[in-house]
Every structure is written in C-alpha cells, then in structure tokens.
Design a protein around this motif. Structure first.
Motif, PDB file in Angstrom:
ATOM      1  N   LYS A 314      81.805  53.524  55.611  1.00 33.80           N
ATOM      2  CA  LYS A 314      83.211  53.958  55.626  1.00 33.80           C
ATOM      3  C   LYS A 314      84.088  53.157  54.668  1.00 33.80           C
ATOM      4  CE  LYS A 314      85.659  53.010  59.316  1.00 33.80           C
ATOM      5  NZ  LYS A 314      86.052  52.890  60.756  1.00 33.80           N
ATOM      6  N   ASN A 315      83.578  52.019  54.208  1.00 33.93           N
ATOM      7  CA  ASN A 315      84.337  51.176  53.283  1.00 33.93           C
ATOM      8  C   ASN A 315      83.964  51.401  51.823  1.00 33.93           C
ATOM      9  OD1 ASN A 315      85.603  49.776  55.514  1.00 33.93           O
ATOM     10  ND2 ASN A 315      83.645  48.767  55.837  1.00 33.93           N
ATOM     11  N   SER A 316      83.082  52.364  51.592  1.00 31.30           N
ATOM     12  CA  SER A 316      82.656  52.659  50.228  1.00 31.30           C
ATOM     13  C   SER A 316      83.719  53.462  49.487  1.00 31.30           C
ATOM     14  CB  SER A 316      81.353  53.462  50.247  1.00 31.30           C
ATOM     15  OG  SER A 316      81.072  54.005  48.977  1.00 31.30           O
ATOM     16  N   GLU A 317      83.890  53.177  48.195  1.00 29.23           N
ATOM     17  CA  GLU A 317      84.788  53.974  47.359  1.00 29.23           C
ATOM     18  C   GLU A 317      84.261  55.391  47.176  1.00 29.23           C
ATOM     19  OE1 GLU A 317      85.251  51.916  43.703  1.00 29.23           O
ATOM     20  OE2 GLU A 317      86.395  50.236  44.558  1.00 29.23           O
ATOM     21  N   LYS A 318      82.970  55.578  47.435  1.00 31.96           N
ATOM     22  CA  LYS A 318      82.337  56.893  47.273  1.00 31.96           C
ATOM     23  C   LYS A 318      82.034  57.520  48.627  1.00 31.96           C
ATOM     24  CE  LYS A 318      80.225  55.288  42.967  1.00 31.96           C
ATOM     25  NZ  LYS A 318      78.954  54.970  42.278  1.00 31.96           N
ATOM     26  N   MET A 319      82.843  57.215  49.625  1.00 32.69           N
ATOM     27  CA  MET A 319      82.590  57.711  50.974  1.00 32.69           C
ATOM     28  C   MET A 319      82.496  59.239  51.002  1.00 32.69           C
ATOM     29  SD  MET A 319      84.871  57.266  54.452  1.00 32.69           S
ATOM     30  CE  MET A 319      86.092  58.463  53.874  1.00 32.69           C
ATOM     31  N   GLN A 320      83.410  59.933  50.343  1.00 30.75           N
ATOM     32  CA  GLN A 320      83.392  61.390  50.386  1.00 30.75           C
ATOM     33  C   GLN A 320      82.154  61.937  49.687  1.00 30.75           C
ATOM     34  OE1 GLN A 320      85.451  63.463  52.194  1.00 30.75           O
ATOM     35  NE2 GLN A 320      83.764  64.848  51.659  1.00 30.75           N
ATOM     36  N   ASP A 321      81.766  61.315  48.580  1.00 30.32           N
ATOM     37  CA  ASP A 321      80.538  61.741  47.899  1.00 30.32           C
ATOM     38  C   ASP A 321      79.329  61.542  48.806  1.00 30.32           C
ATOM     39  OD1 ASP A 321      81.661  62.428  45.259  1.00 30.32           O
ATOM     40  OD2 ASP A 321      82.102  60.290  45.133  1.00 30.32           O
ATOM     41  N   ALA A 322      79.329  60.439  49.557  1.00 32.30           N
ATOM     42  CA  ALA A 322      78.229  60.179  50.483  1.00 32.30           C
ATOM     43  C   ALA A 322      78.208  61.216  51.601  1.00 32.30           C
ATOM     44  CB  ALA A 322      78.349  58.772  51.054  1.00 32.30           C
ATOM     45  N   LEU A 323      79.388  61.575  52.107  1.00 36.37           N
ATOM     46  CA  LEU A 323      79.466  62.624  53.129  1.00 36.37           C
ATOM     47  C   LEU A 323      78.981  63.954  52.570  1.00 36.37           C
ATOM     48  CD1 LEU A 323      82.904  61.728  54.726  1.00 36.37           C
ATOM     49  CD2 LEU A 323      80.665  61.493  55.815  1.00 36.37           C
ATOM     50  N   ASP A 324      79.303  64.220  51.306  1.00 38.35           N
ATOM     51  CA  ASP A 324      78.826  65.446  50.665  1.00 38.35           C
ATOM     52  C   ASP A 324      77.300  65.437  50.536  1.00 38.35           C
ATOM     53  OD1 ASP A 324      81.423  66.297  50.435  1.00 38.35           O
ATOM     54  OD2 ASP A 324      81.633  65.725  48.319  1.00 38.35           O
ATOM     55  N   PHE A 325      76.714  64.256  50.292  1.00 38.31           N
ATOM     56  CA  PHE A 325      75.256  64.148  50.227  1.00 38.31           C
ATOM     57  C   PHE A 325      74.648  64.513  51.583  1.00 38.31           C
ATOM     58  CE2 PHE A 325      71.464  61.588  51.146  1.00 38.31           C
ATOM     59  CZ  PHE A 325      70.603  62.066  50.166  1.00 38.31           C
ATOM     60  N   LEU A 326      75.229  64.031  52.668  1.00 40.83           N
ATOM     61  CA  LEU A 326      74.732  64.399  53.991  1.00 40.83           C
ATOM     62  C   LEU A 326      74.833  65.902  54.221  1.00 40.83           C
ATOM     63  CD1 LEU A 326      74.696  61.330  54.502  1.00 40.83           C
ATOM     64  CD2 LEU A 326      75.701  61.782  56.758  1.00 40.83           C
ATOM     65  N   SER A 327      75.935  66.505  53.770  1.00 42.40           N
ATOM     66  CA  SER A 327      76.086  67.956  53.916  1.00 42.40           C
ATOM     67  C   SER A 327      75.009  68.696  53.124  1.00 42.40           C
ATOM     68  CB  SER A 327      77.477  68.394  53.441  1.00 42.40           C
ATOM     69  OG  SER A 327      78.484  67.859  54.274  1.00 42.40           O
ATOM     70  N   PHE A 328      74.658  68.167  51.956  1.00 40.78           N
ATOM     71  CA  PHE A 328      73.585  68.766  51.166  1.00 40.78           C
ATOM     72  C   PHE A 328      72.276  68.707  51.945  1.00 40.78           C
ATOM     73  CE2 PHE A 328      70.065  68.567  48.208  1.00 40.78           C
ATOM     74  CZ  PHE A 328      70.348  69.559  47.276  1.00 40.78           C
ATOM     75  N   CYS A 329      71.977  67.549  52.519  1.00 41.64           N
ATOM     76  CA  CYS A 329      70.737  67.387  53.278  1.00 41.64           C
ATOM     77  C   CYS A 329      70.723  68.284  54.515  1.00 41.64           C
ATOM     78  CB  CYS A 329      70.561  65.934  53.704  1.00 41.64           C
ATOM     79  SG  CYS A 329      70.334  64.763  52.348  1.00 41.64           S
ATOM     80  N   ALA A 330      71.903  68.547  55.090  1.00 40.27           N
ATOM     81  CA  ALA A 330      71.998  69.332  56.313  1.00 40.27           C
ATOM     82  C   ALA A 330      72.087  70.830  56.053  1.00 40.27           C
ATOM     83  CB  ALA A 330      73.217  68.881  57.116  1.00 40.27           C
ATOM     84  N   ASP A 331      71.992  71.233  54.803  1.00 42.71           N
ATOM     85  CA  ASP A 331      71.976  72.658  54.461  1.00 42.71           C
ATOM     86  C   ASP A 331      70.582  73.228  54.745  1.00 42.71           C
ATOM     87  OD1 ASP A 331      73.264  75.019  52.804  1.00 42.71           O
ATOM     88  OD2 ASP A 331      71.229  74.725  52.021  1.00 42.71           O
ATOM     89  N   ALA A 332      70.514  74.366  55.388  1.00 44.45           N
ATOM     90  CA  ALA A 332      69.237  74.922  55.833  1.00 44.45           C
ATOM     91  C   ALA A 332      68.252  75.125  54.686  1.00 44.45           C
ATOM     92  CB  ALA A 332      69.469  76.234  56.574  1.00 44.45           C
ATOM     93  N   GLU A 333      68.741  75.616  53.555  1.00 43.85           N
ATOM     94  CA  GLU A 333      67.847  75.840  52.417  1.00 43.85           C
ATOM     95  C   GLU A 333      67.227  74.524  51.956  1.00 43.85           C
ATOM     96  OE1 GLU A 333      67.887  77.754  47.888  1.00 43.85           O
ATOM     97  OE2 GLU A 333      69.660  77.881  49.178  1.00 43.85           O
ATOM     98  N   ASN A 334      68.008  73.468  51.998  1.00 47.89           N
ATOM     99  CA  ASN A 334      67.516  72.182  51.497  1.00 47.89           C
ATOM    100  C   ASN A 334      66.595  71.486  52.493  1.00 47.89           C
ATOM    101  OD1 ASN A 334      68.976  72.436  49.068  1.00 47.89           O
ATOM    102  ND2 ASN A 334      70.829  71.695  50.069  1.00 47.89           N
ATOM    103  N   TYR A 335      66.985  71.437  53.777  1.00 47.08           N
ATOM    104  CA  TYR A 335      66.089  70.751  54.714  1.00 47.08           C
ATOM    105  C   TYR A 335      64.808  71.543  54.956  1.00 47.08           C
ATOM    106  CZ  TYR A 335      68.487  73.313  58.655  1.00 47.08           C
ATOM    107  OH  TYR A 335      69.030  74.246  59.506  1.00 47.08           O
ATOM    108  N   ASN A 336      64.867  72.859  54.847  1.00 42.21           N
ATOM    109  CA  ASN A 336      63.637  73.629  54.981  1.00 42.21           C
ATOM    110  C   ASN A 336      62.697  73.404  53.803  1.00 42.21           C
ATOM    111  OD1 ASN A 336      63.588  75.026  57.510  1.00 42.21           O
ATOM    112  ND2 ASN A 336      65.313  76.264  56.802  1.00 42.21           N
ATOM    113  N   ALA A 337      63.259  73.211  52.617  1.00 39.12           N
ATOM    114  CA  ALA A 337      62.422  72.891  51.452  1.00 39.12           C
ATOM    115  C   ALA A 337      61.784  71.517  51.618  1.00 39.12           C
ATOM    116  CB  ALA A 337      63.260  72.938  50.181  1.00 39.12           C
TER     117      ALA A 337
END
Length: 422
Positions: A314-337
């Motif tokens: 939460k103290n990272s300057e790239k917190m939102q980018d990191a949250l976006d990375f989690l959203s990418f991983c949590a996308d069905a197409e991506n986790y199924n691959a």
C-alpha cells in the motif's frame, strides 16, 4: 549428474523468468516495471511463469522478479519492510509468519476489488483475516495433502494402503523388511510434515487452540503432540525414513520418488503435476493417496489447500499498477491459460481448465470425511515452519528425544509469539 538433470526444469524456468522479466528501460519506454517478491520454488511453478509471461506480452509492462531462497524468505521480507524497500507485489501463504509484517500498515485490503465475487468461498476464506478483510489474491494451487504412495510398488509386493495407524505402522515394517525405504522425509529444508499431524489436534478442538494461543496451556500439556514427536523419533530409529532424511530436501523429493527410492511421501496432489520429474521409472500415474498417519488421530488425516496469495504494497508509488496486475491475474481468460492442465481444486468460480487429480477422486469419500482445514501453520500463534525444520532436525539427529522436541516446540513458539507482540 542425476541431481543436475532433476534441477534442469527449474533452471530453465528460472531462465525464462529472468529473460522475460528484465528491467531494461530502453525496451520498455512507455510501460511500468513492477517488482514481485516470492520464494524461489514458488516463482518457478509452471502457472506462475505462464502468468508472468502473459502479462508482459499483453501489457508491455515488465516484471522484476525478486526470488528468495525458501528458508530465508521471512527474514528477507522483514528486512525489506524495515528498510522501506518492500516490493510492489508480495507473495505469502496466510500463515502465522505473516503477523510479523504489520499487514494493516503495509498491505492493501482488497475487499472491494472487482474480482472478489469470482473467488470460491474456500479460497476467499483462506485469504481473509480475523476482521473479515481480504489480504491477497489466491492465485495458487488449491491442493489436497496426504500420504501419497507408489501403488505400483505396493501391488507388486502384495501390500495394501493403510486405514488405521496400526495398519500404517505395519506397512512401514513390511516395506523395511523387504528392503524398501517406506517414507521420503525431506528434513533438510521442509517443515510441512509435522503440520499435517498437528492439524487434526487443533482443527477438531477449537477450544484447545484458543487455550494454547492464550497461554493457558502449552504443547507439553497435549498428549497428542508428544505422540507425534515420539512417532517421528521411532520411525527414524526403525529406518522408516531412510538413512539420509537430514540430507534430503525439496530438490531431492522428485528423484527419490520417481526412481522408487522411497515408496511414500507426505505431500500434495498438485506436486505430481508440477514438480515430479519426467523420465523417471515412475510417473504420477503410479501413485495413489491415503491419509497421513503420525499417531495424532487413528483414522489419519488429509489437509486442505494452503494457498499462496498475491498481496499489494500500500506504500508503493505503483500501488494502482500492482492492483491492475492482480486484476489481470484474476481475469478468467488469463487464469485459465495459466492453470491449463494443472491438478487443483478451483480458486475461482470461472476456473475450467484445471483438472481434478484421480489420486484424490479415487478416494474422495475418505478425503471428504477426514480432511481438515490447514490449522497449525495459519492459526497457532508463534508457529514457524523454519523453527520446525530446526526442531525436527534436532530430533532426527538424536540430539534430543521426544520430550525434548516438545519442549523446544514450546520454547520456539513462545519466542516467536513474543516477537509478534512487539
């Protein structure tokens, strides 16, 4: 040479990570570079390599992978936090060690992320703290742990899997008498085996767990804990763990099991799909599952999944980018691959490409009856896997006995609990 061949898939996986996850700004002028910290063996899993590569290819961003030896991980994480150098994304199993890292002050609560509704109830519960806050994305294998045995070898010897502690001990005696090592016990750097034995003690008796955590009782007051320590000591003395358990570590399990160097090991189903080496005498199709028996519950036990979760600094300057990375991983197409063909219980409702191991489904009624939620590592205050490696090492090297082992467990746990309170 043989060990080198066993390590080659890991070396190649690591090379792929390093090749694809560099931080060369010239090749990434418009994107961001996120840092991810994890244990060496965790980051080399096939599905982790796949999701990292997929993210970079899809976004043009880069991942700088910080790989730490497993036994140094907790200390390295604490040092990074102390120095203000925590990575953007941090991988952790939700166990007692996490409480040392000031989770509320250092990591995001993820309750309101868009992907939360796609988590299975079990996976979400594993990543939720006592106050109901979601701490991480459960991007991992949700496996079933137990005693996995070489059914081909047992069949050839006319032996059967055990259903009680007495039968299991007799099976170990019979295997030893015929010249086989019954159990591969990787005492050099692995600590999950005693955890399996402790789980039913506390999962079946929450009041006992509460009293232990409140300091009203100690391990020494619980007969089943002494029973476990005595069983491990006796198993070693009887030759059931072979002659080199103290020199056997994570990297040695695969060559031992694929060659028939041991008949059984206490591990999880996904390991056979992600870590058992190819080209050995025995493959995953030669193995089956029975409960773990270490004299703490007569009918044996299975452990539910321990899930590695992705946490965001939460103290990272790239917190939102990191949250976006989690959203990418949590996308069905991506986790199924990423999890295509991986044997695991689903962490996501939309997970369709994973497979359920036949080792588990073949005895599913027994698993459903005897499975306990992971309890020792995640709920005992002061429990430390690294400490258990040291303690069991003292027991197996005969520098202490079963009573001394339990005393050490109490001493180490009390010291860790005091650190957590600081």
């Amino acid at each position: 040479m043989r060990k080198l061949r066993a390590l080659m898939p890991l070396i190649l996986a690591a090379a792929l990570i390093l090749t694809s996850c560099g931080t060369d700004k010239a090749s990434n002028p418009d994107g961001v570079t996120l840092t991810i910290m994890g244990k060496r063996t965790d980051l080399q899993k096939d599905y982790m390599v796949k999701i990292f590569e997929r993210y970079e290819a899809a976004t043009g961003n880069k991942l700088d992978i910080i790989s730490v030896d497993d036994d140094q991980y907790e200390a390295a994480a604490a040092k990074r936090l102390e120095n203000g150098e925590m990575t953007d994304i941090f991988l952790h199993f939700h166990n007692a060690d996490l409480s040392r890292l000031d989770v509320a002050g250092n990591f995001c609560r993820l309750n309101n992320e868009s992907w939360v509704s796609d988590l299975t109830d079990g996976a979400r519960a594993y990543c939720t703290d006592a106050d109901g806050n979601l701490l991480g994305l459960p991007f991992w294998e949700n496996s079933v742990s137990g005693c996995y045995y070489n059914k081909t070898l047992l069949d050839s010897l006319g032996l059967k899997p055990a259903a009680t502690q007495e039968e299991f001990d007799m099976l170990c005696e019979a295997l030893t008498a015929t010249g086989y090592t019954p159990i591969c016990w990787p005492a050099k750097d692995c600590a999950w085996m005693p955890q399996f034995a402790l789980d039913p003690i506390f999962a079946d008796n929450p009041d006992l767990l509460e009293k232990l955590n409140n300091g009203e009782i100690t391990y020494a007051d619980i007969p089943e804990v002494k029973n476990m320590a005595q069983w491990i000591s006796d198993a070693a003395a009887n030759g059931w763990l072979g002659t080199d358990s103290l020199e056997t570590g994570w990297d040695d399990i695969s060559p031992v099991m694929s060659s028939g160097g041991a008949v059984m090991t206490f591990i999880w189903d996904t390991w056979f799909y992600t870590d058992l080496e190819d080209g050995g005498k025995y493959t995953k199709d030669d193995f089956a599952l029975m409960p773990v028996f270490m004299n703490t519950v007569d009918g044996g036990t299975f452990e539910g999944g321990n899930i590695n979760m992705m946490m965001v600094n939460k103290n990272s300057e790239k917190m939102q980018d990191a949250l976006d990375f989690l959203s990418f991983c949590a996308d069905a197409e991506n986790y199924n691959a990423a999890f295509d063909g991986i044997a695991t219980v689903s962490c996501f409702n939309g997970q369709t490409t994973n497979v359920q191991s036949s080792m588990v489904t073949d005895i599913l009624p027994s698993v459903e009856e005897k499975q306990r939620v992971s309890t020792a590592a995640s709920r005992i205050v002061g429990y430390s896997a690294n400490d258990m490696v040291k303690i069991i090492g003292e027991l197996l090297s005969k520098r202490t006995d079963a009573d001394g082992c339990v005393r050490m467990m109490d001493e180490y746990r009390a010291a860790e609990a005091e650190k957590e309170m600081e």
